[in-house]
Design a protein around this motif. Sequence first.
Motif, PDB file in Angstrom:
ATOM      1  N   ASN A  86      -0.135  -9.397  72.542  1.00 17.81           N
ATOM      2  CA  ASN A  86      -1.133  -9.004  73.544  1.00 17.81           C
ATOM      3  C   ASN A  86      -0.952  -7.571  74.033  1.00 17.81           C
ATOM      4  O   ASN A  86      -1.588  -7.164  74.997  1.00 17.81           O
ATOM      5  N   ALA A  88      -0.939  -3.744  72.135  1.00 18.99           N
ATOM      6  CA  ALA A  88      -1.251  -3.155  70.829  1.00 18.99           C
ATOM      7  C   ALA A  88      -0.013  -2.605  70.147  1.00 18.99           C
ATOM      8  O   ALA A  88       0.169  -2.771  68.931  1.00 18.99           O
ATOM      9  N   PRO A  98      -3.966  -5.316  66.203  1.00 17.76           N
ATOM     10  CA  PRO A  98      -4.250  -5.932  67.498  1.00 17.76           C
ATOM     11  C   PRO A  98      -5.266  -7.054  67.347  1.00 17.76           C
ATOM     12  O   PRO A  98      -6.277  -6.896  66.651  1.00 17.76           O
ATOM     13  N   PRO A  99      -5.032  -8.214  67.950  1.00 13.83           N
ATOM     14  CA  PRO A  99      -5.957  -9.340  67.773  1.00 13.83           C
ATOM     15  C   PRO A  99      -7.291  -9.094  68.471  1.00 13.83           C
ATOM     16  O   PRO A  99      -7.366  -8.407  69.483  1.00 13.83           O
ATOM     17  N   GLU A 100      -8.343  -9.672  67.903  1.00 20.45           N
ATOM     18  CA  GLU A 100      -9.668  -9.574  68.506  1.00 20.45           C
ATOM     19  C   GLU A 100      -9.940 -10.721  69.467  1.00 20.45           C
ATOM     20  O   GLU A 100     -10.818 -10.618  70.330  1.00 20.45           O
ATOM     21  N   ILE A 101      -9.222 -11.819  69.309  1.00 21.94           N
ATOM     22  CA  ILE A 101      -9.245 -12.922  70.266  1.00 21.94           C
ATOM     23  C   ILE A 101      -7.799 -13.309  70.539  1.00 21.94           C
ATOM     24  O   ILE A 101      -6.911 -13.034  69.729  1.00 21.94           O
ATOM     25  N   ILE A 225      -3.935  -6.248  76.170  1.00 23.26           N
ATOM     26  CA  ILE A 225      -5.213  -6.282  75.456  1.00 23.26           C
ATOM     27  C   ILE A 225      -6.175  -7.240  76.163  1.00 23.26           C
ATOM     28  O   ILE A 225      -7.341  -6.912  76.407  1.00 23.26           O
ATOM     29  N   PHE A 226      -5.678  -8.428  76.496  1.00 22.80           N
ATOM     30  CA  PHE A 226      -6.455  -9.431  77.229  1.00 22.80           C
ATOM     31  C   PHE A 226      -5.820  -9.618  78.599  1.00 22.80           C
ATOM     32  O   PHE A 226      -4.649  -9.994  78.699  1.00 22.80           O
ATOM     33  N   THR A 230      -9.182 -13.109  81.560  1.00 24.41           N
ATOM     34  CA  THR A 230      -9.685 -13.345  80.197  1.00 24.41           C
ATOM     35  C   THR A 230      -8.851 -14.407  79.496  1.00 24.41           C
ATOM     36  O   THR A 230      -9.395 -15.292  78.807  1.00 24.41           O
ATOM     37  N   HIS A 234     -10.260 -18.056  78.399  1.00 26.08           N
ATOM     38  CA  HIS A 234     -10.219 -18.413  76.983  1.00 26.08           C
ATOM     39  C   HIS A 234      -9.468 -19.724  76.766  1.00 26.08           C
ATOM     40  O   HIS A 234      -9.962 -20.618  76.043  1.00 26.08           O
TER      41      HIS A 234
END
Length: 299
Positions: A86, A88, A98-101, A225-226, A230, A234
């Motif tokens: 989480n 980068a 880096p994850p998109e979700i 990142i999240f 968020t 999620h």
Amino acid sequence: MKIARLGELGREIPVVIAADSAGTEISYDARPVTATIDGAFLAGGGLAALRDALDNGTLSVLENADELRIGSPIARPNNVICIGMNYAAHAAESGALPPEIPVVFLKPNNTVAGPFDAAPIPPLAAKYDWEVELGVVIGREVNYLSTLEEAADAVAGYVIANDLSEREYQIPGAAGQWTKGKSLPKSTPLGPWFVPKEDTDANNLQLRSWVNGEPRQDSNTADLIFDVPTIVHHLSQYMVLEAGDVVLTGTPEGVALSGRFPYIQDGDVVEVEIAGLGRQRQEFFRAGITTAGTNNQGV
């Protein structure tokens, strides 16, 4: 206001830590309000009750509090839910984009330990690693949340965690999997205290770690990142989050997996810190292989 659990394993006393008029922090016995700090306490308005008791002066000082063992500030949560990669820079040092979700995995709740408890290196482990992380404590049962605002409202507060990980079990080979690398005894030290969300800004907290006094990680939750709402939103789409659950939000760069540092060895001392949430210190030892099962992880 900081909330801790102090005392010998299995007999921890709930404590509220607050500063007096001179700025000196004092530990107050919270047992008139609750027997422990757990999901039922959080869901039942326990934090507000503790604030009221503290403001009304109805809690007595806990004598010799500084001489007591510090346990996990949250009695064993039902679930420890983790977010991977989480930050980068940590994803990059792990060889991933880096994850998109959010990347999600679970740790058993029996991995939770006190922040200063001696920490075992698994007998066959060769790549045991540290990970300083912001832990989010859920305050009420939620699922299928509609908005980020609802997700933020579901948070009770925050703790510091060290998500100890055995990389050889986690990553390579046909049998490598995150569950194996993340489930080892005492591999989730929490605390020293729990801070209600009103008393800290989770979007701007400095995270640091050291091994034998040498700096390793140095980042800020602003680099997530999240962010916390968020993540909670999620997760609620895929599982029921219960009061007292702890969500670990990921670790920044600077772990041994990067190849820049050696993995944890017998006798090493690892320290992790998040501004406002306190500092942990674990002394590591090589655990022996046993022939009979034990259940002495503790919280």
